[in-house]
Design an enzyme around this catalytic site. Structure first.
Site: not given
Length: 242
Positions: A132, A186, A218
């Site tokens: 991320s 996601d 995610h």
């Protein structure tokens, strides 16, 4: 300037055999090096990531740096562990915090230089990457460094400074393999952002391997970690390539 920056703390999983390669993995927003170490064990019944991968790669040292606390616009200005400020994730066209990114890049480069200059690990035996927000930092560092790395890893990430990153990129890692993993469910860093970023890399002739994980949100998954392990085995094998 780099010497004036406070050194990052890190969670470190030492090599259990002769140390000949290093993976530097950068966590996401609000997390910590320790958090990414243990996150998979909590819901996938795996050992902490460093231990899980280290069992198969005893020659590899895993470094999980900790981000400093800073106010984050996306978090209503409240402080949390973060590598740079995020104003919104509704689009990656939103102005990105270039100054914050570059400051964190300098701190990550301190870790890399320590591995190369003090621990005598060649840069081409180092993998840089993250998850991320951490993958954004891994990409920025990997694409702009003068060091030639063994590989770059982006999990659930997006391209930093996408309007200018290709002008900032050095030639050192234009042929370096990039492992990109992204879940198609996601909703934080949208799958489309990953696709858009990979298309930019491919358009500029970077060696990126895009892996889609069906119904993954995610986060990570055992299959993604297995695929990542295979990538690490290929790029930093126990015996360096002649």
């Amino acid at each position: 300037m780099a010497s004036t920056l406070q050194k990052l703390t890190s969670v470190v999983h030492q090599a259990t055999a002769k140390h000949s390669a290093t993976v530097i993995f950068i966590h996401g927003l609000g997390d910590s090096g320790h958090g990414w170490q243990v996150i998979l064990s909590t819901f996938h019944n795996l050992a902490p990531v460093g231990e899980e991968l280290g069992r198969h790669l005893p020659h590899v040292k895993f470094i999980f740096p900790n981000a400093p606390d800073m106010p984050v616009t996306l978090n209503n200005g409240m402080a949390m562990p973060s590598w740079y400020d995020i104003k919104a994730l509704s689009t990656i066209d939103t102005d990105q915090d270039e100054a914050g990114m570059l400051k964190s890049r300098q701190r990550v480069m301190q870790i890399i230089r320590e591995e190369v200059e003090e621990n005598n690990i060649p840069a081409n035996r180092i993998i840089i990457g993250g998850f991320s927000q951490g993958s954004v930092m891994g990409l920025l560092t990997g694409l702009t460094a003068e060091y030639k790395f063994a590989g770059i890893v982006s999990l659930s990430g997006y391209m930093p400074l996408h309007k200018k990153i290709m002008n900032m990129a050095s030639d050192a890692n234009r042929k370096t393999p990039i492992f990109w993993g992204h879940g198609d469910a996601d909703q934080v860093v949208r799958y489309a952002y990953g696709v858009q970023s990979v298309e930019l890399l491919k358009k500029n002739k970077f060696d990126v391997r895009f892996n889609t994980y069906r119904n993954l949100g995610h986060g990570s998954s055992p299959q993604e970690i297995r695929d990542l392990l295979n990538f690490l085995k290929e790029t930093i094998p126990a015996e360096p390539k002649a």
